[in-house]
Design an enzyme around this catalytic site. Structure first.
Site, PDB file in Angstrom:
ATOM      1  N   LEU A  56     -19.471 118.626  -6.038  1.00 24.74           N
ATOM      2  CA  LEU A  56     -20.680 118.747  -5.224  1.00 24.74           C
ATOM      3  C   LEU A  56     -21.865 119.335  -5.988  1.00 24.74           C
ATOM      4  CD1 LEU A  56     -18.763 119.824  -2.013  1.00 24.74           C
ATOM      5  CD2 LEU A  56     -19.925 117.649  -2.334  1.00 24.74           C
TER       6      LEU A  56
ATOM      7  N   CYS B 182     -15.208 120.288   2.260  1.00 24.75           N
ATOM      8  CA  CYS B 182     -15.175 121.204   1.116  1.00 24.75           C
ATOM      9  C   CYS B 182     -14.389 122.463   1.447  1.00 24.75           C
ATOM     10  CB  CYS B 182     -16.578 121.529   0.647  1.00 24.75           C
ATOM     11  SG  CYS B 182     -17.687 121.771   1.972  1.00 24.75           S
TER      12      CYS B 182
ATOM     13  N   ASN C 153     -14.174 110.435   4.228  1.00 19.08           N
ATOM     14  CA  ASN C 153     -14.467 110.972   2.913  1.00 19.08           C
ATOM     15  C   ASN C 153     -13.287 110.575   2.008  1.00 19.08           C
ATOM     16  OD1 ASN C 153     -15.577 112.583   0.808  1.00 19.08           O
ATOM     17  ND2 ASN C 153     -16.546 113.868   2.377  1.00 19.08           N
TER      18      ASN C 153
ATOM     19  N   GLY D 198     -14.261 102.123   0.697  1.00 19.30           N
ATOM     20  CA  GLY D 198     -13.808 100.926  -0.008  1.00 19.30           C
ATOM     21  C   GLY D 198     -14.513  99.646   0.369  1.00 19.30           C
TER      22      GLY D 198
HETATM   23  C1  LIG Z   1     -19.045 110.252  -7.177  1.00 17.33           C
HETATM   24  C2  LIG Z   1     -18.939 110.507  -5.712  1.00 17.33           C
HETATM   25  C3  LIG Z   1     -19.650 111.578  -5.143  1.00 17.33           C
HETATM   26  C4  LIG Z   1     -19.560 111.829  -3.759  1.00 17.33           C
HETATM   27  N1  LIG Z   1     -20.285 112.866  -3.223  1.00 17.33           N
HETATM   28  C5  LIG Z   1     -20.227 113.094  -1.875  1.00 17.33           C
HETATM   29  C6  LIG Z   1     -21.000 114.140  -1.273  1.00 17.33           C
HETATM   30  O1  LIG Z   1     -21.794 114.836  -1.930  1.00 17.33           O
HETATM   31  N2  LIG Z   1     -20.858 114.346   0.072  1.00 17.33           N
HETATM   32  C7  LIG Z   1     -20.030 113.577   0.848  1.00 17.33           C
HETATM   33  O2  LIG Z   1     -19.937 113.800   2.062  1.00 17.33           O
HETATM   34  N3  LIG Z   1     -19.318 112.556   0.307  1.00 17.33           N
HETATM   35  C8  LIG Z   1     -19.390 112.304  -1.020  1.00 17.33           C
HETATM   36  N4  LIG Z   1     -18.662 111.278  -1.566  1.00 17.33           N
HETATM   37  C9  LIG Z   1     -17.811 110.431  -0.691  1.00 17.33           C
HETATM   38  C10 LIG Z   1     -18.480 109.097  -0.348  1.00 17.33           C
HETATM   39  O3  LIG Z   1     -19.703 109.287   0.350  1.00 17.33           O
HETATM   40  C11 LIG Z   1     -17.528 108.208   0.508  1.00 17.33           C
HETATM   41  O4  LIG Z   1     -17.203 108.878   1.700  1.00 17.33           O
HETATM   42  C12 LIG Z   1     -16.232 107.885  -0.230  1.00 17.33           C
HETATM   43  O5  LIG Z   1     -16.463 107.674  -1.609  1.00 17.33           O
HETATM   44  C13 LIG Z   1     -15.529 106.658   0.344  1.00 17.33           C
HETATM   45  O6  LIG Z   1     -16.362 105.516   0.306  1.00 17.33           O
HETATM   46  P1  LIG Z   1     -16.330 104.436  -0.910  1.00 17.33           P
HETATM   47  O7  LIG Z   1     -14.895 104.039  -1.109  1.00 17.33           O
HETATM   48  O8  LIG Z   1     -17.211 103.320  -0.424  1.00 17.33           O
HETATM   49  O9  LIG Z   1     -16.886 105.126  -2.118  1.00 17.33           O
HETATM   50  C14 LIG Z   1     -18.742 110.995  -2.942  1.00 17.33           C
HETATM   51  C15 LIG Z   1     -18.036 109.937  -3.530  1.00 17.33           C
HETATM   52  C16 LIG Z   1     -18.122 109.667  -4.882  1.00 17.33           C
HETATM   53  C17 LIG Z   1     -17.359 108.499  -5.461  1.00 17.33           C
END
Ligand SMILES: Cc1cc2nc3c(=O)[nH]c(=O)nc-3n(C[C@H](O)[C@H](O)[C@H](O)COP(=O)(O)O)c2cc1C
Length: 307
Positions: free
Chosen positions: A77, A134, A196, A248
């Site tokens: 974060l 977190c 998340n 995803g």
């Molecule tokens: C590099 C990275 C940083 C992320 N930072 C945050 C964040 O600061 N706050 C949050 O709620 N989720 C964060 N996430 C989670 C994403 O917003 C999302 O919920 C998660 O990656 C699943 O979706 P996706 O498979 O489309 O990536 C982060 C994900 C990645 C890959």
């Protein structure tokens, strides 16, 4: 015969999004980084990187590992802190014609309240998205979002300190996500977003050390999509507030699955790392699907999955 343009607008509590495609937190920076590639004004919304009260450097490297059909991240974060966000990022974000949602987190209940309070009254913020995944320092590092009562307490303190709609972002690392969703709904959340990342790890077999500096990280990308879809399907049936689906989503077909399952909108995360244009490609694919299927309003498709 020419087809009418489908109406892609979706209501999200008191907000109305111009379409259901949103860039997910942590994968789209503060919006400006992507602006040369993706016109943010075309999106339903963007969720900016999670903000804490003070700037944070994040975890020690390595912070990212590629996995089969996904990635592990342990960014920790890292962010510029709420004050710098208000001064350096919000003025540009405010000029956009899209719903700017600000993802926030804290390590104590008070910190959640303080971040929300610091953003109170700030123009140009459509909603807060509260990351409850977190570690809670007061409870030995267990995530806030693993306990329904603590999740409700976070929701309440944020609501007490804000004038914006509150979306609570749920973690999948729990036994019963519906219990957490119901608890935050009861506490007054205007919407929930899920999921998340799922906690995981990888080991380097030559050094025999964890491949992430933090040992564990959050798994994202297509590997988690079936899990995310199932949890969205269940939460939609457990609460009355709107649900945003995340996890995803790589193309329009994936996004449509979430909408049919009942998600009011979708967030696109890891896909933007593979294809920076993914959000807009997904939006165009949804539009085309509606035209082909004769769907006049996207609302007519949402939640139409039959058992
Ligand atoms: C590099 C990275 C940083 C992320 N930072 C945050 C964040 O600061 N706050 C949050 O709620 N989720 C964060 N996430 C989670 C994403 O917003 C999302 O919920 C998660 O990656 C699943 O979706 P996706 O498979 O489309 O990536 C982060 C994900 C990645 C890959």
């Amino acid at each position: 015969m020419s087809q009418l343009e489908p109406d892609l607008k979706v209501p999200l509590g008191s907000l109305e999004l111009k379409n259901p495609v949103i860039a997910a937190s942590g994968t789209f920076g503060y919006g400006q980084e992507y602006a040369p590639l993706v016109d943010p004004n075309l999106l339903g919304g963007i969720v900016v990187k999670g903000l804490s009260l003070k700037p944070r450097p994040g975890n020690r490297p390595p912070r990212i590992v590629e996995t089969p059909a996904g990635m592990l991240n342990a960014i920790g974060l890292a962010n510029i802190g709420v004050e710098a966000f208000l001064k350096e990022k919000l003025p540009w974000l405010r000029t956009l014609d899209t719903a700017v949602m600000v993802n926030i987190y804290g390590h104590t209940l008070e910190e959640y309240g303080a971040v929300a309070a610091a953003l109170k009254g700030a123009e140009g913020i459509a909603a807060l998205e509260v990351n409850i995944s977190c570690p809670n320092v007061d409870q030995g590092g267990m995530a806030f979002g693993t306990d329904p009562a603590v999740s409700a307490a976070v929701t309440e303190i944020v609501l007490r300190n804000t004038d914006k709609p509150v979306i609570v972002k749920l973690t999948p690392n729990v036994t019963d996500i519906c219990a957490v969703a119901r608890a935050v709904e009861h506490a007054g959340a205007h919407a929930v977003s899920l999921i998340n990342t799922l906690t995981g790890m990888a080991i380097d077999i030559d050094t025999r050390r964890p491949r992430l500096g933090n040992i564990s990280g959050g798994l994202s990308g297509p590997a988690i999509r079936p899990v995310a879809l199932y949890l969205v399907y269940r939460v939609v049936r457990a609460v009355k507030i709107p649900v945003m689906g995340v996890g995803g989503i790589m193309d329009a077909g994936d996004a449509l699955e979430f909408l049919i399952a009942g998600a009011r909108a979708v967030q696109v995360g890891t896909a933007s790392f593979v294809n920076p244009h993914a959000t807009l490609d997904i939006l165009e694919g949804i539009r085309k699907y509606c035209v082909e299927k004769g769907i006049v309003r996207i609302g007519d498709l949402i939640g139409t999955a039959s058992a």
